[in-house]
Design an enzyme around this catalytic site. Structure first.
Site, short mmCIF file in Angstrom:
data_model
loop_
_atom_site.label_atom_id
_atom_site.label_comp_id
_atom_site.label_asym_id
_atom_site.label_seq_id
_atom_site.Cartn_x
_atom_site.Cartn_y
_atom_site.Cartn_z
N LYS A 128 0.86 -1.15 -0.08
CA LYS A 128 -0.07 0.13 0.01
C LYS A 128 0.76 1.29 0.00
O LYS A 128 1.80 1.35 0.91
CB LYS A 128 -0.91 0.02 1.18
CG LYS A 128 -2.11 0.66 1.12
CD LYS A 128 -3.14 0.41 2.47
CE LYS A 128 -4.28 1.02 2.26
NZ LYS A 128 -5.02 1.03 3.56
C1 E4P Z 1 -8.30 2.14 3.58
O1 E4P Z 1 -7.58 1.25 3.16
C2 E4P Z 1 -8.30 2.64 4.96
O2 E4P Z 1 -7.66 1.86 5.77
C3 E4P Z 1 -9.73 2.81 5.69
O3 E4P Z 1 -10.70 2.53 4.63
C4 E4P Z 1 -9.80 4.22 5.80
O4 E4P Z 1 -11.05 4.50 6.44
P1 E4P Z 1 -11.33 5.61 7.85
O5 E4P Z 1 -11.69 6.64 6.88
O6 E4P Z 1 -12.81 5.03 8.41
O7 E4P Z 1 -10.36 5.80 8.54
#
Ligand code: E4P
Length: 236
Positions: free
Chosen positions: A105
Site C-alpha cells: 500500500k
Molecule cells: C483504507 O484502506 C483505509 O484503511 C480506510 O478505509 C480508511 O477508513 P477511515 O476513513 O474510516 O479511517
C-alpha cells in the site's frame, strides 16, 4: 447524487466478475470472524489501524502481517511508512516478500507514483491509498496500480459526495479499460456498500460491523419468528 440504475448507467462495462469484500481492520478476531462468515476476499490495514491494535516495532508489525495472511485466503494490503522513493521501494519489497497475498500500500504522492510504477515493472502488486480525486486515480492507473483506494467516507465528512468520485473513476477506467481495480475505502455504512455495488466498484473495504449490517431487516426477523412459532404449534 447520480442515478445508479444499472440499465441507465453507461459506465457499467467494468471488468470484475463480482464485487470483492475486504475487511478494514488489523484486529485478528474480527478478521477471523469475517473469514468464518464465508464472504471475505481480503484485508486492508493502515498505520492507524495497526496502532489501534497496539502493534508497534518493525518485528511485531511484520509478525502481525504474517498472522493476517495465515487467516485470510485473499489480498492483504500492507502500508509502507516511508514517504521517499528509496524508502518505499525498500519497505515495499520486504513486505511483498512476506507472503504472496501481500499487496504493497503506497500513498498518493509523487514518489508514491514512482514507486508504484517501479513495483508494477517488477510484478509486485500495489494499492494506491489516500485517493480523493479522479485525477489522482488516473495517475495511479497510469502507474499500473493493482488497486486504487478512494476514501469515500472522509469525502462525505467534508460535505463532498464520495460516491460521485467512485462513479467518475469508474467512467475513466472503463473509457480506457484500465485494469486497476477500484477499492472503495473509508466505507462507513451499509448504503455505501450497496451504492458502490450499483456503480460498479470492484472492491469495498469496511469495518466488520458495517458488513454484518447488510444482514439486517426487521421483516426477516419477524418472518423467521413466525415460521418457527407455526412449526412449534404442530411439532410439540
Ligand atoms: C483504507 O484502506 C483505509 O484503511 C480506510 O478505509 C480508511 O477508513 P477511515 O476513513 O474510516 O479511517
Amino acid at each position: 447524487m447520480a442515478n445508479f440504475a444499472l440499465e441507465s448507467n453507461p459506465f457499467n462495462n467494468h471488468i470484475s466478475d463480482y464485487m470483492k469484500f475486504f475487511i478494514d481492520t488489523a484486529n485478528l478476531d474480527q478478521i477471523r470472524e469475517a473469514q468464518n462468515f464465508g464472504i471475505l476476499d481480503g484485508v486492508t490495514t493502515n498505520p492507524s489501524l495497526m496502532a489501534k491494535e497496539g502493534i508497534s516495532g518493525y518485528d511485531n508489525v511484520i509478525a502481525h502481517y504474517k498472522a493476517i495472511c495465515e487467516i485470510v485466503d485473499g489480498d492483504v494490503s500492507a502500508e509502507v511508512i516511508a514517504t521517499d522513493y528509496e524508502g518505499m521501494i525498500k519497505e515495499g519489497e520486504a513486505l511483498a516478500a512476506l507472503h504472496e497475498n501481500i499487496v504493497v500500500k503506497i500513498p498518493m504522492i509523487k514518489d508514491g507514483i514512482r514507486a508504484i510504477s517501479y513495483f508494477t515493472s517488477k510484478g509486485i502488486r500495489t494499492n494506491c491509498t489516500l485517493v480523493f480525486s479522479a485525477g489522482q486515480a488516473l495517475l495511479a492507473a497510469k502507474a499500473g496500480a493493482t488497486y486504487v483506494s478512494p476514501f469515500i467516507g472522509r469525502l462525505d465528512d467534508i460535505s463532498t459526495d464520495g460516491l460521485d468520485l467512485i462513479e467518475s473513476i469508474r467512467e475513466i477506467y472503463d473509457n480506457y479499460e484500465f485494469s486497476t481495480e477500484i477499492l472503495a475505502a473509508s466505507v462507513r455504512h451499509t448504503m455505501h456498500i450497496v451504492n458502490c455495488a450499483q456503480i460498479g466498484a470492484d472492491v469495498m473495504t469496511g469495518p466488520l460491523s458495517v458488513i454484518l449490517g447488510l444482514l439486517k431487516h426487521p421483516l426477516t426477523d419477524a418472518g423467521l419468528a413466525q415460521f418457527l412459532a407455526d412449526h412449534a404449534k404442530t411439532n410439540s
